[in-house]
Motif scaffolding. Structure first.
Motif, mmCIF file in Angstrom:
data_model
loop_
_atom_site.group_PDB
_atom_site.id
_atom_site.type_symbol
_atom_site.label_atom_id
_atom_site.label_comp_id
_atom_site.label_asym_id
_atom_site.label_seq_id
_atom_site.Cartn_x
_atom_site.Cartn_y
_atom_site.Cartn_z
ATOM 1 N N ARG A 1 0.856 -1.198 0.000
ATOM 2 C CA ARG A 1 0.000 0.000 0.000
ATOM 3 C C ARG A 1 0.885 1.239 0.000
ATOM 4 N N ILE B 1 2.236 2.423 -3.372
ATOM 5 C CA ILE B 1 1.265 3.143 -4.202
ATOM 6 C C ILE B 1 1.037 4.546 -3.646
ATOM 7 N N ARG B 2 0.835 4.649 -2.339
ATOM 8 C CA ARG B 2 0.601 5.978 -1.731
ATOM 9 C C ARG B 2 1.807 6.889 -1.941
ATOM 10 N N LEU C 1 2.247 9.005 -5.049
ATOM 11 C CA LEU C 1 1.371 10.179 -5.180
ATOM 12 C C LEU C 1 1.899 11.408 -4.448
ATOM 13 N N LEU D 1 -1.838 7.376 -11.764
ATOM 14 C CA LEU D 1 -1.632 7.129 -10.333
ATOM 15 C C LEU D 1 -2.947 7.188 -9.569
ATOM 16 N N LEU E 1 -4.556 4.034 -7.459
ATOM 17 C CA LEU E 1 -4.981 4.205 -6.065
ATOM 18 C C LEU E 1 -6.411 3.705 -5.890
ATOM 19 N N LYS E 2 -7.311 4.184 -6.730
ATOM 20 C CA LYS E 2 -8.716 3.802 -6.623
ATOM 21 C C LYS E 2 -8.888 2.300 -6.819
ATOM 22 N N VAL F 1 -7.996 12.444 -5.123
ATOM 23 C CA VAL F 1 -6.943 11.618 -4.532
ATOM 24 C C VAL F 1 -7.127 11.569 -3.017
ATOM 25 N N GLN G 1 -9.926 9.248 -2.043
ATOM 26 C CA GLN G 1 -9.566 7.851 -2.249
ATOM 27 C C GLN G 1 -8.554 7.376 -1.203
ATOM 28 N N LEU G 2 -7.635 8.254 -0.822
ATOM 29 C CA LEU G 2 -6.697 7.901 0.258
ATOM 30 C C LEU G 2 -7.448 7.673 1.565
ATOM 31 N N TRP H 1 -9.231 4.388 1.357
ATOM 32 C CA TRP H 1 -8.297 3.269 1.508
ATOM 33 C C TRP H 1 -7.858 3.097 2.961
ATOM 34 N N ALA I 1 2.859 1.910 -10.379
ATOM 35 C CA ALA I 1 2.888 3.276 -9.844
ATOM 36 C C ALA I 1 4.296 3.867 -9.909
#
Length: 179
Positions: free
Chosen positions: A25, A28-29, A32, A51, A55-56, A95, A98-99, A102, A157
């Protein structure tokens, strides 16, 4: 965001699996970091991948597997008509939203994986055409599948981010540690 997974406490297989999920995780984070929503939604190559879309997708996939493991339907049902939306922000999605989503999914995953009686417990796969008929998988399989899925997309990513502004994972870790 984890960049190295420490050895698990002796006998804590769940903790080890959850740590590897969190590590991916983080990849990917981290990709961004420092980007605007517009940059995160841009396509720097011939690929459709962005990106923001990665994430989504990662958040949705994690949620859908944990829902299946709990024998509940995923919050968002995807099929051929809306599959493309799993890789792009739509409507008022950002973003940041979505963060935040998550983060909730990650907390649910942690709570669920820690609460199942055994990682050997199984559940039925849904009757979708891409699953074997009468298929079953274990809780351990779900964790391993999430590690694989997230690692694959964390690699994507890295490439998308480097294509956007030349920043590599090493630079992003340093940026993350400085903030």
């Amino acid at each position: 965001m984890v960049t190295h997974v420490s050895a698990e406490t002796q006998g804590d297989e769940r903790g080890a699996l959850l740590s590897f999920i969190e590590e991916q995780r983080g990849g990917i984070r981290r990709a961004l970091l420092g980007l605007t929503d517009e940059q995160a939604a841009s396509r720097p190559s011939a690929s459709e991948l962005t990106l923001a879309g990665l994430l989504k997708h990662a958040a949705e996939v994690e949620h859908s597997w944990i829902a299946r493991a709990q024998q509940e339907p995923p919050a968002i049902r995807r099929d051929q008509s809306n599959w493309h939306e799993t890789f792009q922000l739509v409507g008022d999605e950002t973003v940041a939203s979505q963060l935040a989503y998550w983060e909730q999914v990650a907390a649910e995953t942690e709570k669920f994986v820690r609460s199942v009686p055994s990682l050997d417990d199984t559940f039925p796969l849904p009757p979708d055409p891409w699953f074997p008929p009468e298929g079953r998988v274990s809780m351990r399989w779900v964790c391993l599948h999430l590690i694989r899925e997230l690692a694959r997309h964390a690699g994507h990513a890295d490439i998308v981010r480097e294509s956007l502004d030349g920043k590599t994972a090493f630079e992003l870790v340093a940026l993350e540690q400085a903030s």
